[in-house]
Enzyme design. Structure first.
Site, short mmCIF file in Angstrom:
data_model
loop_
_atom_site.label_atom_id
_atom_site.label_comp_id
_atom_site.label_asym_id
_atom_site.label_seq_id
_atom_site.Cartn_x
_atom_site.Cartn_y
_atom_site.Cartn_z
N CYS A 74 -12.29 38.80 -27.15
CA CYS A 74 -11.85 37.86 -28.19
C CYS A 74 -12.44 36.48 -27.95
O CYS A 74 -12.35 35.95 -26.85
CB CYS A 74 -10.35 37.65 -28.15
SG CYS A 74 -9.40 39.10 -28.38
N CYS A 115 -12.68 28.35 -29.17
CA CYS A 115 -13.32 29.54 -29.73
C CYS A 115 -14.84 29.36 -29.79
O CYS A 115 -15.33 28.38 -30.34
CB CYS A 115 -12.76 29.81 -31.13
SG CYS A 115 -13.63 31.10 -32.03
N CYS A 172 -11.77 25.76 -34.17
CA CYS A 172 -10.74 25.79 -33.12
C CYS A 172 -11.45 25.50 -31.79
O CYS A 172 -12.54 26.01 -31.54
CB CYS A 172 -10.05 27.15 -33.07
SG CYS A 172 -9.27 27.54 -34.65
N CYS A 223 -18.00 29.93 -38.11
CA CYS A 223 -16.69 29.61 -38.68
C CYS A 223 -16.59 28.10 -38.79
O CYS A 223 -16.97 27.37 -37.86
CB CYS A 223 -15.57 30.15 -37.81
SG CYS A 223 -13.93 29.85 -38.51
#
Ligand code: SAH
Ligand code: SF4
Length: 365
Positions: A342, A118, A115, A111
């Site tokens: 997550c 993450c 962030c 990604c």
């Protein structure tokens, strides 16, 4: 070169059939064979004549990503690592619960949004997944779970819900994600209702508006902070689309959403965003937005530099939101013994952004 029929939604399959001189009802038959029966071999499509099956074999393939590994956690959470070529791998997670089974699907290899809390974001970005690679995750999971539950016919289609919460930012791969969503909702394919399919976004405002027009499934927004100063640090895309614009986009989305609320995700980071002052600020912030909160205790990964908030801090934070009338759930940590929770999904990402200036091969697994 052969086309991969897993890349096609109903309309594209009709066009494909027209291109090889076949009527459009063939598209419906193909869709059902591929997605409902999980058939990847034209020879097994018994109600298509031999001539047509031969014609299909020369013009097309049905090729999902290949499974490299398959782990089941103590709590029943199952994680697959799928190869998407050139040494890259993505992860898909199945979370069984009493009355439903949720599949968490990846949309990108890595990604680019970075962030800070993450694991996927730390790995950098390689590329968008194709439609076949996105829908192929659901295709595989249905097949694997049907085998797992073949003793129990009622549970043979165990995926009842899909969340686009795996690796990647789904709205940064808009066209492919929307085509895959179309297939998830198509009665001849997976037949899920819009309420049972959730896209989670870190807040790409223009793409939220496009999703509202094209395919308004349930929406989750990764908020994580009650003000721009803090959100700028945690979710860097906030500098481009600050909170005020994000909340305005949520309001616009609500007019089309299948549920009458937006889910705000809020990762609980000790000493960073988890104080009672933050909770009160959050209540003020969302007072005009119809929403629910999902607090996610931070899932650690090597070198993250963050700690999970204590259960007590999470409870007090939740109480402030609840007392203000905001429905708030605390997400259960599932599958963390196999790094399937997550933000722990790492897959294998060969970073192309040069942010991570080395190859990460299962370093965080
Ligand atoms: N890119 C999308 C969807 C994938 S991430 C998004 O950001 O919304 C799914 C959720 O997991 C997001 O809310 C994300 O912020 C959260 N998350 C990321 N890293 C995490 C971690 N280490 N611990 C707990 N939640 C995390
Ligand atoms: Fe990307 Fe979502 Fe991770 Fe942010 S939280 S880096 S948007 S996958």
């Amino acid at each position: 070169m052969s086309v991969n029929l897993l890349d096609f939604d109903a309309k594209a399959l009709i066009d494909f059939c027209a291109g090889i001189g076949e009527k459009s009802f063939r598209a419906k038959q193909l869709l059902r064979w591929i997605h409902r029966s999980g058939e990847a071999d034209f020879a097994g499509m018994s109600d298509l004549g031999k001539e047509l099956r031969d014609k299909l074999s020369t013009a097309a393939i049905i090729e999902p990503p290949r499974v490299i590994s398959d782990h089941t956690a103590i709590d029943g959470t199952r994680k697959w690592l799928l190869s998407v070529g050139a040494g890259n791998g993505i992860e898909t997670v199945f979370i069984p619960e009493t009355n439903r089974g949720t599949l968490c699907i990846s949309s990108q290899v890595g990604c680019a949004l970075a962030c800070t809390f993450c694991s996927t974001g730390r790995q950098g970005f390689n590329r968008n997944l194709t439609v076949a690679e996105i829908i192929g995750q659901l295709w595989w999971a249905n097949k694997a779970l049907a085998e797992e539950f073949q003793e129990d016919a009622a549970r043979s289609r165990a995926v009842t819900n899909v969340v686009m919460m795996g690796m990647g930012e789904p709205l940064a791969n808009f066209e492919n994600v929307v085509t895959a969503l179309d297939l998830m909702l198509d009665d001849n394919a997976y037949g899920l209702s819009r309420r049972r399919v959730t896209v989670s976004t870190s807040g790409l405002v223009p793409a939220m508006d496009r999703l509202r027009e094209r395919c308004p499934v349930a929406l989750a927004v990764s908020l994580h902070a009650p003000n721009d100063a803090l959100r700028d640090q945690l979710v860097p895309i906030n500098k481009k689309y600050p909170i005020k614009e994000l909340l305005a986009a949520c309001q616009r989305y609500l007019q089309f959403a299948p549920r009458d609320f937006i889910t705000f995700e809020y990762v609980m980071l000790e000493g960073v965003n988890d104080s009672l002052t933050h909770a009160r600020e959050l209540v003020q912030l969302v007072q005009h937005t119809s929403c629910k909160f999902n607090l996610i205790p931070f899932n650690p990964f090597p070198g993250s530099g963050y700690r999970r908030s204590s259960p007590e801090a999470v409870r007090l934070f939740r109480d402030v939101l609840m007392q203000a009338g905001l429905i708030t759930t605390v997400r259960k940590t599932r599958g963390d013994d196999i790094a399937a929770a997550c933000g722990q999904l790492a897959g294998k990402v060969y970073d192309k952004t040069r942010r991570v200036n080395r190859e990460i091969v299962e370093a965080t697994r």
